[in-house]
Design a protein around this motif. Structure first.
Motif, mmCIF file in Angstrom:
data_model
loop_
_atom_site.group_PDB
_atom_site.id
_atom_site.type_symbol
_atom_site.label_atom_id
_atom_site.label_comp_id
_atom_site.label_asym_id
_atom_site.label_seq_id
_atom_site.Cartn_x
_atom_site.Cartn_y
_atom_site.Cartn_z
ATOM 1 N N ASN A 1 9.227 1.082 -8.963
ATOM 2 C CA ASN A 1 9.655 1.619 -7.727
ATOM 3 C C ASN A 1 9.612 0.890 -6.473
ATOM 4 O O ASN A 1 9.104 -0.121 -6.522
ATOM 5 N N ARG B 1 8.783 0.741 -2.094
ATOM 6 C CA ARG B 1 8.301 1.876 -1.070
ATOM 7 C C ARG B 1 8.704 0.922 0.355
ATOM 8 O O ARG B 1 8.614 -0.090 0.240
ATOM 9 N N TYR C 1 6.795 1.328 3.931
ATOM 10 C CA TYR C 1 5.863 1.794 4.766
ATOM 11 C C TYR C 1 5.883 1.363 6.286
ATOM 12 O O TYR C 1 6.188 0.423 6.479
ATOM 13 N N PRO D 1 -0.928 2.263 6.740
ATOM 14 C CA PRO D 1 0.389 2.453 6.557
ATOM 15 C C PRO D 1 0.659 3.638 6.249
ATOM 16 O O PRO D 1 -0.201 4.377 5.912
ATOM 17 N N SER E 1 3.767 6.096 4.574
ATOM 18 C CA SER E 1 4.867 5.955 3.651
ATOM 19 C C SER E 1 6.314 6.584 4.371
ATOM 20 O O SER E 1 5.992 7.738 4.894
ATOM 21 N N ILE F 1 6.611 -2.433 6.259
ATOM 22 C CA ILE F 1 6.323 -3.228 4.994
ATOM 23 C C ILE F 1 6.829 -2.716 3.787
ATOM 24 O O ILE F 1 7.017 -1.673 3.478
ATOM 25 N N SER G 1 6.591 -1.904 -6.843
ATOM 26 C CA SER G 1 5.764 -1.562 -8.005
ATOM 27 C C SER G 1 6.246 -1.997 -9.263
ATOM 28 O O SER G 1 7.568 -1.946 -9.622
ATOM 29 N N ALA H 1 -1.600 -1.407 -18.100
ATOM 30 C CA ALA H 1 -2.881 -0.841 -17.705
ATOM 31 C C ALA H 1 -2.614 -0.001 -16.512
ATOM 32 O O ALA H 1 -3.363 0.350 -15.682
ATOM 33 N N GLY H 2 -1.205 0.357 -15.989
ATOM 34 C CA GLY H 2 -0.845 0.986 -14.956
ATOM 35 C C GLY H 2 0.003 0.273 -13.830
ATOM 36 O O GLY H 2 0.191 -1.273 -14.239
ATOM 37 N N ASN H 3 0.631 0.626 -13.074
ATOM 38 C CA ASN H 3 1.656 -0.017 -12.261
ATOM 39 C C ASN H 3 1.000 -0.926 -11.182
ATOM 40 O O ASN H 3 -0.202 -0.641 -10.789
ATOM 41 N N LYS H 4 1.437 -2.231 -10.858
ATOM 42 C CA LYS H 4 0.739 -3.071 -10.038
ATOM 43 C C LYS H 4 1.823 -3.040 -8.542
ATOM 44 O O LYS H 4 3.024 -3.279 -8.976
ATOM 45 N N LEU H 5 1.258 -3.275 -7.482
ATOM 46 C CA LEU H 5 1.938 -3.272 -6.323
ATOM 47 C C LEU H 5 2.241 -4.703 -5.786
ATOM 48 O O LEU H 5 0.848 -5.232 -5.673
ATOM 49 N N PHE I 1 3.121 -6.675 -2.319
ATOM 50 C CA PHE I 1 3.495 -6.289 -0.919
ATOM 51 C C PHE I 1 4.095 -7.327 -0.286
ATOM 52 O O PHE I 1 3.882 -8.418 -0.523
#
Lengths: 116, 114
Positions: free
Chosen positions: B32, B34, B36, B44, B46, B89, B93, B98-102, B104
């Motif tokens: 996804n 985003r 901010y 920040p 959202s 900003i 994602s 092991a999970g989502n990483k963001l 920036f």
């Protein structure tokens, strides 16, 4: 509902010292993430905790560590501080849903750390 | 390497005018995107979050668009107000085991002048 709170808001330390920052997430939020923000590097991800377990980790040295307590409150620790650690440290919390769908992160006001 | 590039770096606009901020990314696999808003000295906040299947999403005077084919997003501010002065900003994602990483973006600093 109270927002994400971080303490302290401002902190001055000297090189070589260690520091502990605290974050209280929004009530009911179980995921807590930490970020470092500097003018030069922007926002950088440190780590994420969920249910007292580190779920994700960014590319920071081992001097940066964290933990999460059973009430979802989180702390991050930086040992052997360096001048370059001066930054705004932001904590963000989010709900965690079993479907894996990502939820909006809500950021705290941050802790501004100055290392002299 | 996952990257998010924002342009322009800074922008000055007159109150009441519209403006558009750009975000280009090379993040995969995409989860996804985003936007901010960060006021000076604050964390920040959202504005929007968009998944692969969403082309546009609005939040008041803020409208975000997403073109997943070209890997570009824009944030349009309509009828700007002095309170819109902030950094914006873009965050993308990526799905991970092991999970989502963001990742920036560097942000766009907007200054609205009366």
């Amino acid at each position: 509902k109270a927002g994400v709170t971080q303490t302290p808001r401002y902190l001055i330390k000297t090189r070589g010292q260690q520091v502990t920052l605290s974050c209280s997430p929004i009530s009911g939020h179980r995921s807590v993430s930490w970020y470092q923000q500097t003018p030069g590097q922007g926002l950088q991800f440190l780590f994420e905790y969920f249910s007292e377990t580190q779920r994700n980790k960014g590319n920071f040295p081992g001097r940066f560590s964290g933990r999460q307590f059973s009430n979802s409150r989180s702390e991050m620790n930086v040992s052997t501080l360096e001048l370059g650690d001066s930054a705004l440290y932001l904590c963000a919390s989010s709900l965690w849903v079993s479907s894996g769908r990502e939820e909006t992160q809500y950021f705290g006001p941050g802790t501004r750390l100055l290392v002299l | 390497k996952n990257q998010v590039e924002q342009s322009p770096q800074s922008l000055i606009i007159l109150e009441g005018k519209n403006c558009t901020l750009q975000c280009n990314y090379t993040v995969s696999p995409f989860s996804n995107l985003r936007w901010y808003k960060q006021d000076t000295g604050r964390g920040p906040v959202s504005l929007t979050i968009m998944t692969f299947s969403e082309n546009t999403k609005s939040n008041g005077r803020y409208t975000a668009t997403l073109d997943a084919d070209t890997k570009q997003s824009s944030l349009h501010i309509t009828a700007s107000q002095l309170s819109d002065s902030a950094s914006y900003i873009c965050v993308v994602s990526a799905r991970g085991a092991a999970g989502n990483k963001l990742t920036f973006g560097g942000g766009t600093r907007v200054l609205v002048k009366p």
